[in-house]
Design an enzyme around this catalytic site. Sequence first.
Site, PDB file in Angstrom:
ATOM      1  N   SER A 150       0.863  -1.175   0.000  1.00 14.40           N
ATOM      2  CA  SER A 150       0.000   0.000   0.000  1.00 14.40           C
ATOM      3  C   SER A 150       0.898   1.224   0.000  1.00 14.40           C
ATOM      4  CB  SER A 150      -0.870   0.005   1.250  1.00 14.40           C
ATOM      5  OG  SER A 150      -0.039   0.105   2.382  1.00 14.40           O
ATOM      6  N   LYS A 151       0.263   2.369  -0.098  1.00 18.45           N
ATOM      7  CA  LYS A 151       1.038   3.603  -0.173  1.00 18.45           C
ATOM      8  C   LYS A 151       1.982   3.686   1.037  1.00 18.45           C
ATOM      9  CE  LYS A 151      -0.035   8.314  -1.445  1.00 18.45           C
ATOM     10  NZ  LYS A 151      -1.078   9.298  -1.530  1.00 18.45           N
ATOM     11  N   ARG A 152       1.456   3.239   2.171  1.00 17.96           N
ATOM     12  CA  ARG A 152       2.236   3.280   3.391  1.00 17.96           C
ATOM     13  C   ARG A 152       3.333   2.203   3.395  1.00 17.96           C
ATOM     14  NH1 ARG A 152       1.016   1.440   8.303  1.00 17.96           N
ATOM     15  NH2 ARG A 152      -0.851   0.477   7.481  1.00 17.96           N
TER      16      ARG A 152
END
Length: 490
Positions: free
Chosen positions: A254-256
């Site tokens: 994910s972006k994180r």
Amino acid sequence: MSDSVRVRFAPSPTGYLHVGGARSALFNYLFARHHAGTFILRIEDTDRNRFVDNALDEIYESLTWLGITWDEGPGKGGSFGPYIQSERLHLYKKHVEQLVDDGHAYYCFCSSERLARIREEQEKSKTKIGYDRHCLSLSKEEVKVKCAAGEPYVIRFRMPSGRTIKFNDFIRGDIEYQSDILDDFVLLKTDGYPTYHLANVVDDHLMEISHVLRGDEWIASTPRHVLLYEAFGWEPPQIAHLPVILSSTGGKLSKRKGAASVMDYQRAGYLPEALVNFLALLGWNPGNDREKMTIEELHGSFSLEKVSPKAAVFDEQKLEWMNGLYMAERPVPVLTGELLPLLVAGGVVGSEFEDLPYLEKVIGLLRERSKRLTDLVDAARYFFVDPESYEEKADRKHFTAENAGYLQTLKEKLESLPEFSKAELETALRTTAEALGVSTGKLIHPVRLAVSGVSFGPGLFDLLELAGRERVLRRIDVAVAYITKKNGLE
Ligand code: GLU
């Protein structure tokens, strides 16, 4: 299969192109190249609320940087265009009206307040969430009157009841869904734009797409698409959902968790060839132990049969390793051209820097120890800029009062060297150490620290020869003065 393969990458310009999207683009591209087919880029920009300015430019830039070139699409043209969905609204309108006429779709005038209310009631009573078909019973006349009065509407698909929807996924095999868990989803929105489902199916058909290869997050949309194909009386393309990509720390990428944008990898100093090679191995392998492959080699060996349904892991360390391999074999002049803008941006050299032969030698010396272009920027700095500080631990250990004296003696010796060459430097250092009656380490470590500011790097004599007499002597002077001052203050 050869003359019939037409595949597409269909990003929505809702943000940057992340590595997961790039993997989908790459697999489509490689599949097309392998079968001498056509790779199409189609922009799915029908969700106006999520549209992000510049996203489109970044998508084009990212694909171009990776070398994933499209045969049809924006900027390329082709006989199935336009390739941007917001320029095709008339086509979706025409097709959705055909579905209404055939009884597969209907107008719905329910307000968003009403929809929110029924949803709330369904949640409370724990009944199936979805549209309650309030508008299904409207007569043609009633619809006409409401439309004429300018009432906002959507067009919904009429979900058949009690159906088992079956499709074959090329990677996952047979998949079944029950139509009863699906509701009458929206095809055309109040703003006149189609939903993803309608536009995607209409375009895949009109653009004669033979295979849909997309991320696994779209599996749940596929039963709706299958029913749409059926309602239109069209043959669906072969569908394949690519395996999910997990981050190396677990969980979905994910972006994180590492799902950076493609351009972030460029900024972090990765080479496009290495990123492409790494992405190709996320869920696919050539069936042998081979890992390093150029994009042309990938064209030759890519096959959908070897794509695994199992989750792939995005291992940053492997990407770094792969990048190192590509860096090591890159011709120095090419690397120099790529690195120069980064060196200017990093303040290592000025924008009018011209001494390319020196820079090429620096890169030649450092690249084997560097995994990314940015590592090279950091490592090259002291070949251009005098150290402003010294590595703390090494400073404490090697910049002693005693060593300052040795450094001074060494400097005098280096000043008079007939030639500032690697061999002469080595002899000079060894004879100076002997004359002083100390181990060579007493000179090697302080001189490296004085010249580079750090305790590691390429071979010392290579470093000194390349940095050149003037730099070396000046930096020894500065270091000796620094040590003297430091000790005087103590
Ligand atoms: N527009 C969708 C996306 O953003 C396309 C999914 C598909 O390939 O059908 O990924």
